[in-house]
Each structure stands twice: as C-alpha cells, then as structure tokens.
Design a protein around this motif. Structure first.
Motif, PDB file in Angstrom:
ATOM      1  N   LEU A 157     -14.814 104.186  21.572  1.00  0.00           N
ATOM      2  CA  LEU A 157     -13.527 103.588  21.933  1.00  0.00           C
ATOM      3  C   LEU A 157     -12.859 102.942  20.717  1.00  0.00           C
ATOM      4  O   LEU A 157     -13.543 102.406  19.839  1.00  0.00           O
ATOM      5  CB  LEU A 157     -13.727 102.500  23.009  1.00  0.00           C
ATOM      6  N   TYR A 158     -11.531 102.989  20.708  1.00  0.00           N
ATOM      7  CA  TYR A 158     -10.785 102.249  19.690  1.00  0.00           C
ATOM      8  C   TYR A 158     -10.657 100.800  20.135  1.00  0.00           C
ATOM      9  O   TYR A 158     -10.708 100.495  21.345  1.00  0.00           O
ATOM     10  CB  TYR A 158      -9.396 102.879  19.505  1.00  0.00           C
ATOM     11  N   ASP A 159     -10.475  99.901  19.156  1.00  0.00           N
ATOM     12  CA  ASP A 159     -10.346  98.470  19.473  1.00  0.00           C
ATOM     13  C   ASP A 159      -9.308  98.220  20.567  1.00  0.00           C
ATOM     14  O   ASP A 159      -9.517  97.428  21.480  1.00  0.00           O
ATOM     15  CB  ASP A 159     -10.010  97.672  18.202  1.00  0.00           C
ATOM     16  N   SER A 193     -18.285 110.964  17.979  1.00  0.00           N
ATOM     17  CA  SER A 193     -17.305 111.754  18.727  1.00  0.00           C
ATOM     18  C   SER A 193     -16.928 110.964  19.976  1.00  0.00           C
ATOM     19  O   SER A 193     -17.717 110.172  20.483  1.00  0.00           O
ATOM     20  CB  SER A 193     -17.874 113.119  19.084  1.00  0.00           C
ATOM     21  N   TYR A 194     -15.719 111.181  20.455  1.00  0.00           N
ATOM     22  CA  TYR A 194     -15.271 110.382  21.609  1.00  0.00           C
ATOM     23  C   TYR A 194     -14.352 111.198  22.507  1.00  0.00           C
ATOM     24  O   TYR A 194     -13.699 112.136  22.039  1.00  0.00           O
ATOM     25  CB  TYR A 194     -14.556 109.104  21.137  1.00  0.00           C
ATOM     26  N   PRO A 195     -14.291 110.836  23.783  1.00  0.00           N
ATOM     27  CA  PRO A 195     -13.345 111.525  24.666  1.00  0.00           C
ATOM     28  C   PRO A 195     -11.967 110.876  24.579  1.00  0.00           C
ATOM     29  O   PRO A 195     -11.866 109.660  24.429  1.00  0.00           O
ATOM     30  CB  PRO A 195     -13.948 111.299  26.062  1.00  0.00           C
ATOM     31  N   MET A 214     -13.342 116.003  24.382  1.00  0.00           N
ATOM     32  CA  MET A 214     -13.935 115.359  23.207  1.00  0.00           C
ATOM     33  C   MET A 214     -13.200 115.657  21.884  1.00  0.00           C
ATOM     34  O   MET A 214     -12.681 116.756  21.669  1.00  0.00           O
ATOM     35  CB  MET A 214     -15.393 115.802  23.055  1.00  0.00           C
ATOM     36  N   ARG A 215     -13.223 114.650  21.029  1.00  0.00           N
ATOM     37  CA  ARG A 215     -12.802 114.800  19.639  1.00  0.00           C
ATOM     38  C   ARG A 215     -14.018 114.588  18.744  1.00  0.00           C
ATOM     39  O   ARG A 215     -14.806 113.666  18.986  1.00  0.00           O
ATOM     40  CB  ARG A 215     -11.763 113.726  19.280  1.00  0.00           C
ATOM     41  N   PRO A 216     -14.197 115.428  17.709  1.00  0.00           N
ATOM     42  CA  PRO A 216     -15.326 115.201  16.790  1.00  0.00           C
ATOM     43  C   PRO A 216     -15.119 113.902  16.002  1.00  0.00           C
ATOM     44  O   PRO A 216     -13.979 113.480  15.789  1.00  0.00           O
ATOM     45  CB  PRO A 216     -15.270 116.417  15.862  1.00  0.00           C
ATOM     46  N   ALA A 217     -16.232 113.275  15.579  1.00  0.00           N
ATOM     47  CA  ALA A 217     -16.156 111.988  14.877  1.00  0.00           C
ATOM     48  C   ALA A 217     -15.295 112.092  13.617  1.00  0.00           C
ATOM     49  O   ALA A 217     -15.395 113.072  12.870  1.00  0.00           O
ATOM     50  CB  ALA A 217     -17.567 111.544  14.502  1.00  0.00           C
ATOM     51  N   HIS A 218     -14.485 111.072  13.399  1.00  0.00           N
ATOM     52  CA  HIS A 218     -13.573 111.092  12.250  1.00  0.00           C
ATOM     53  C   HIS A 218     -13.085 109.689  11.922  1.00  0.00           C
ATOM     54  O   HIS A 218     -13.163 108.786  12.749  1.00  0.00           O
ATOM     55  CB  HIS A 218     -12.363 111.990  12.542  1.00  0.00           C
ATOM     56  N   VAL A 219     -12.551 109.551  10.733  1.00  0.00           N
ATOM     57  CA  VAL A 219     -11.834 108.332  10.330  1.00  0.00           C
ATOM     58  C   VAL A 219     -10.402 108.748  10.021  1.00  0.00           C
ATOM     59  O   VAL A 219     -10.176 109.760   9.345  1.00  0.00           O
ATOM     60  CB  VAL A 219     -12.479 107.692   9.078  1.00  0.00           C
ATOM     61  N   HIS A 220      -9.447 107.986  10.544  1.00  0.00           N
ATOM     62  CA  HIS A 220      -8.029 108.259  10.265  1.00  0.00           C
ATOM     63  C   HIS A 220      -7.611 107.587   8.953  1.00  0.00           C
ATOM     64  O   HIS A 220      -8.014 106.453   8.684  1.00  0.00           O
ATOM     65  CB  HIS A 220      -7.136 107.656  11.350  1.00  0.00           C
ATOM     66  N   PHE A 221      -6.762 108.286   8.197  1.00  0.00           N
ATOM     67  CA  PHE A 221      -6.180 107.707   6.984  1.00  0.00           C
ATOM     68  C   PHE A 221      -4.672 107.981   6.959  1.00  0.00           C
ATOM     69  O   PHE A 221      -4.244 109.091   7.297  1.00  0.00           O
ATOM     70  CB  PHE A 221      -6.786 108.344   5.728  1.00  0.00           C
TER      71      PHE A 221
HETATM   72 FE   LIG Z   1      -9.076 109.279  16.385  1.00  0.00          FE
END
Ligand SMILES: [Fe+2]
Length: 305
Positions: A157-159, A193-195, A214-221
């Motif tokens: 989950l995102y904050d 990874s997260y839904p 699902m989305r594969p694990a990642h960091v946004h920039f």
């Molecule tokens: Fe994301």
C-alpha cells in the motif's frame, strides 16, 4: 425539423463544433465524437449498456478525492496512459524510458537530505539503499535537479491509502536535489508487488473481467531538470512475479534494475547496516527540451476550473 439517420447524426454533431475558437480543441472534440459514434454503431449499444456506462463513469468520479484518482487508474488499466506516453515519446535518443505517472503522486514532496531514511516507521520491510544519478544524453551530470521519489510499502500500500497518513504524514515519498555530480541517494525498504485498489469501480472491473490487479514492484521517479523534458518513470525490480503482466502495461525492459542482496556491514555512504540489505543502482539520462511536470492532485484541485 431535421431528421437524422445514424450517419447524418455524426456529421451534424461534428459540424456543431465548427465555430470552436481553439483549433486544437475543435479537432479533439470532433474526433472524439467520430470515435464514440463509431463505437456505438459497431457494438449496437443497448440502452441498458449505455446506462451502465454512465453509471460506471459516475461512480468513477465519485470515488475520486484529493488523494485518490480513480480516473487515472481507469486510464492506466485501459492502456490509455501508456498510449499517451508512447505517442509523446516516440524518439528517446538514448534518454531514459518513460512510463505512467500512476494515481499515487498525491502532493508536493518534502525535500530531504541525501541518505535520509524515507520509510522510518516501517519495522517489517527489508532495508534498501538507492543510489542514483541524473545526467544529460552525453553523461554530463545535472546538478541541483529536484527528483521526487515514491513507492509502495512492503504491505503493498502507498502511504496515502493508509489511516496512518493522518498521523505519520508522507512516508516512502520524498524529494531529493542532485549534488554537484548529479547524484542522490537515500534509504528505504524494498517495495513489493501490489494490487491496484479493488474497492472502487475500476478494481471491480478488473476482478469481474478475470484480469489480475497486480503491479510488479517498483519505485517511482520524477526527475525535473530545467531545460530538459520532465522524466516520469519507474525503476522495476528484476525477478518480480508480475514483471511480464503489469495490470497497467507500464513495464519497459530498460527500466528493470537488478537489485543486489548485500551483507556488507556498511552501506555506500559509510553508515552501519544493521541487517542484510538491498542495493538499487540506476542512472537517469534526460533529453533536452521543455514541458511541464504534472501537478500533484492537491494543487490541481485548488485551481479554478
Ligand atoms: Fe506505483
């Protein structure tokens, strides 16, 4: 009284926009009408289906808040976001590839010093050190460039999706400004990874159509240097189970990074590591140009319509 058949009707609606002062707005509206009418004709859309579509879009709008954007999510899962990205970035000339902004870029990121831990409240995640650099196409470092970073927690989950957002404020989300050598670095935890959210109309559609969410694990920039195209991208973690089936179609090979497992007692900035940790290394190459970085939702909402 004019009487319209199926095809005359389209021509009449297209013509009704003929006096639109802005030529681009006129073009976009007329093409939209043609595409929508064509869809209705090709599908023989029933009244029930039309009503369902209206109700679905209404619920999509009603689900939006200053920190939740269900319409961006809809655009993402229908592949529209990546298509807009593709037609706007046809020639990268060696610049880092772009991908979706996603629905969780929710507000101005607070600038933090290099090396900061951006997930200080997380007690379960595995530690990760991220070291990065921004350069131009020739590899010349870009100094003083603001870089926004954000990612999901180890619970997926995102904050902004958690009740703790009200007490802890933003976590796993920060801004760094590159040093004289174009570098920036920080500590965080390894994202997983997260839904996408499934408690709204978009997630319901994904579940009902038997797609996985699902989305594969990642960091946004988001790298935003003056005189260069704003770079909106992710760095994906190699080996993720969903790397080939991202629900928003956002993965590009060049954006997949090998995240190393490390057991050195010190992290790259010389500070102690209390447990085995992970190292993500990635460099961003920016293309000269201009353009506006996306505004966070909170800023957009406060603007007059
Ligand atoms: Fe994301």
């Amino acid at each position: 009284m004019p009487q319209f058949n199926e095809n005359d009707l389209t021509a009449a609606v297209v013509k009704s926009f003929e006096s639109t002062p802005n030529p681009r707005a006129k073009f976009l509206l007329q093409e939209l009408v043609k595409s929508l009418h064509d869809y209705v004709r090709r599908t023989d859309l029933t009244f029930e289906e039309w009503e369902y579509a209206i109700e679905f879009l209404t619920r999509t709008g009603q689900k939006c808040t200053p920190i939740r954007q269900e319409f961006i999510l809809l655009s993402d899962v229908l592949g529209v976001s990546m298509l807009v990205d593709a037609v706007n970035h046809r020639e990268r000339e060696g610049a880092t590839q772009t991908t979706v902004l996603g629905p969780f870029y929710v507000g101005e990121h607070k600038q933090m010093p290099h090396g900061s831990d951006i997930s200080p409240h997380n007690v379960t995640g595995e530690k990760m050190f991220v070291q990065s650099r921004a350069t131009d196409l020739a590899g010349k470092p870009l100094a003083g460039v603001p870089v926004d970073v954000w990612h999901a927690d180890d619970d997926g989950l995102y904050d902004s999706q958690k009740p703790s957002y009200a007490t802890h404020g933003p976590t796993a989300r920060a801004r760094f400004v590159t040093d004289g050598d174009g570098r920036f670095f920080f500590r965080t935890i390894l994202p997983c990874s997260y839904p996408i959210p499934t408690d709204g109309p978009v997630g319901e559609m994904i579940v009902q159509t038997r797609r996985h969410p699902m989305r594969p694990a990642h960091v946004h920039f988001l790298v935003n240097a003056k005189g260069y195209e704003p770079l909106i991208t992710h760095v994906f973690i190699d080996g993720d189970k969903y790397i080939d089936s991202d629900v928003v179609f956002g993965v590009k090979d060049e954006l997949i990074a090998k995240v190393e497992e490390r057991s050195d007692p010190k992290m790259p900035d010389g500070k102690e590591a209390s447990a085995p940790w992970h190292l993500m290394t990635y460099e961003f190459r920016l293309k000269p140009g201009g353009g506006m970085a996306p505004k966070p939702m909170a800023a957009r909402e406060s603007e007059p319509a």
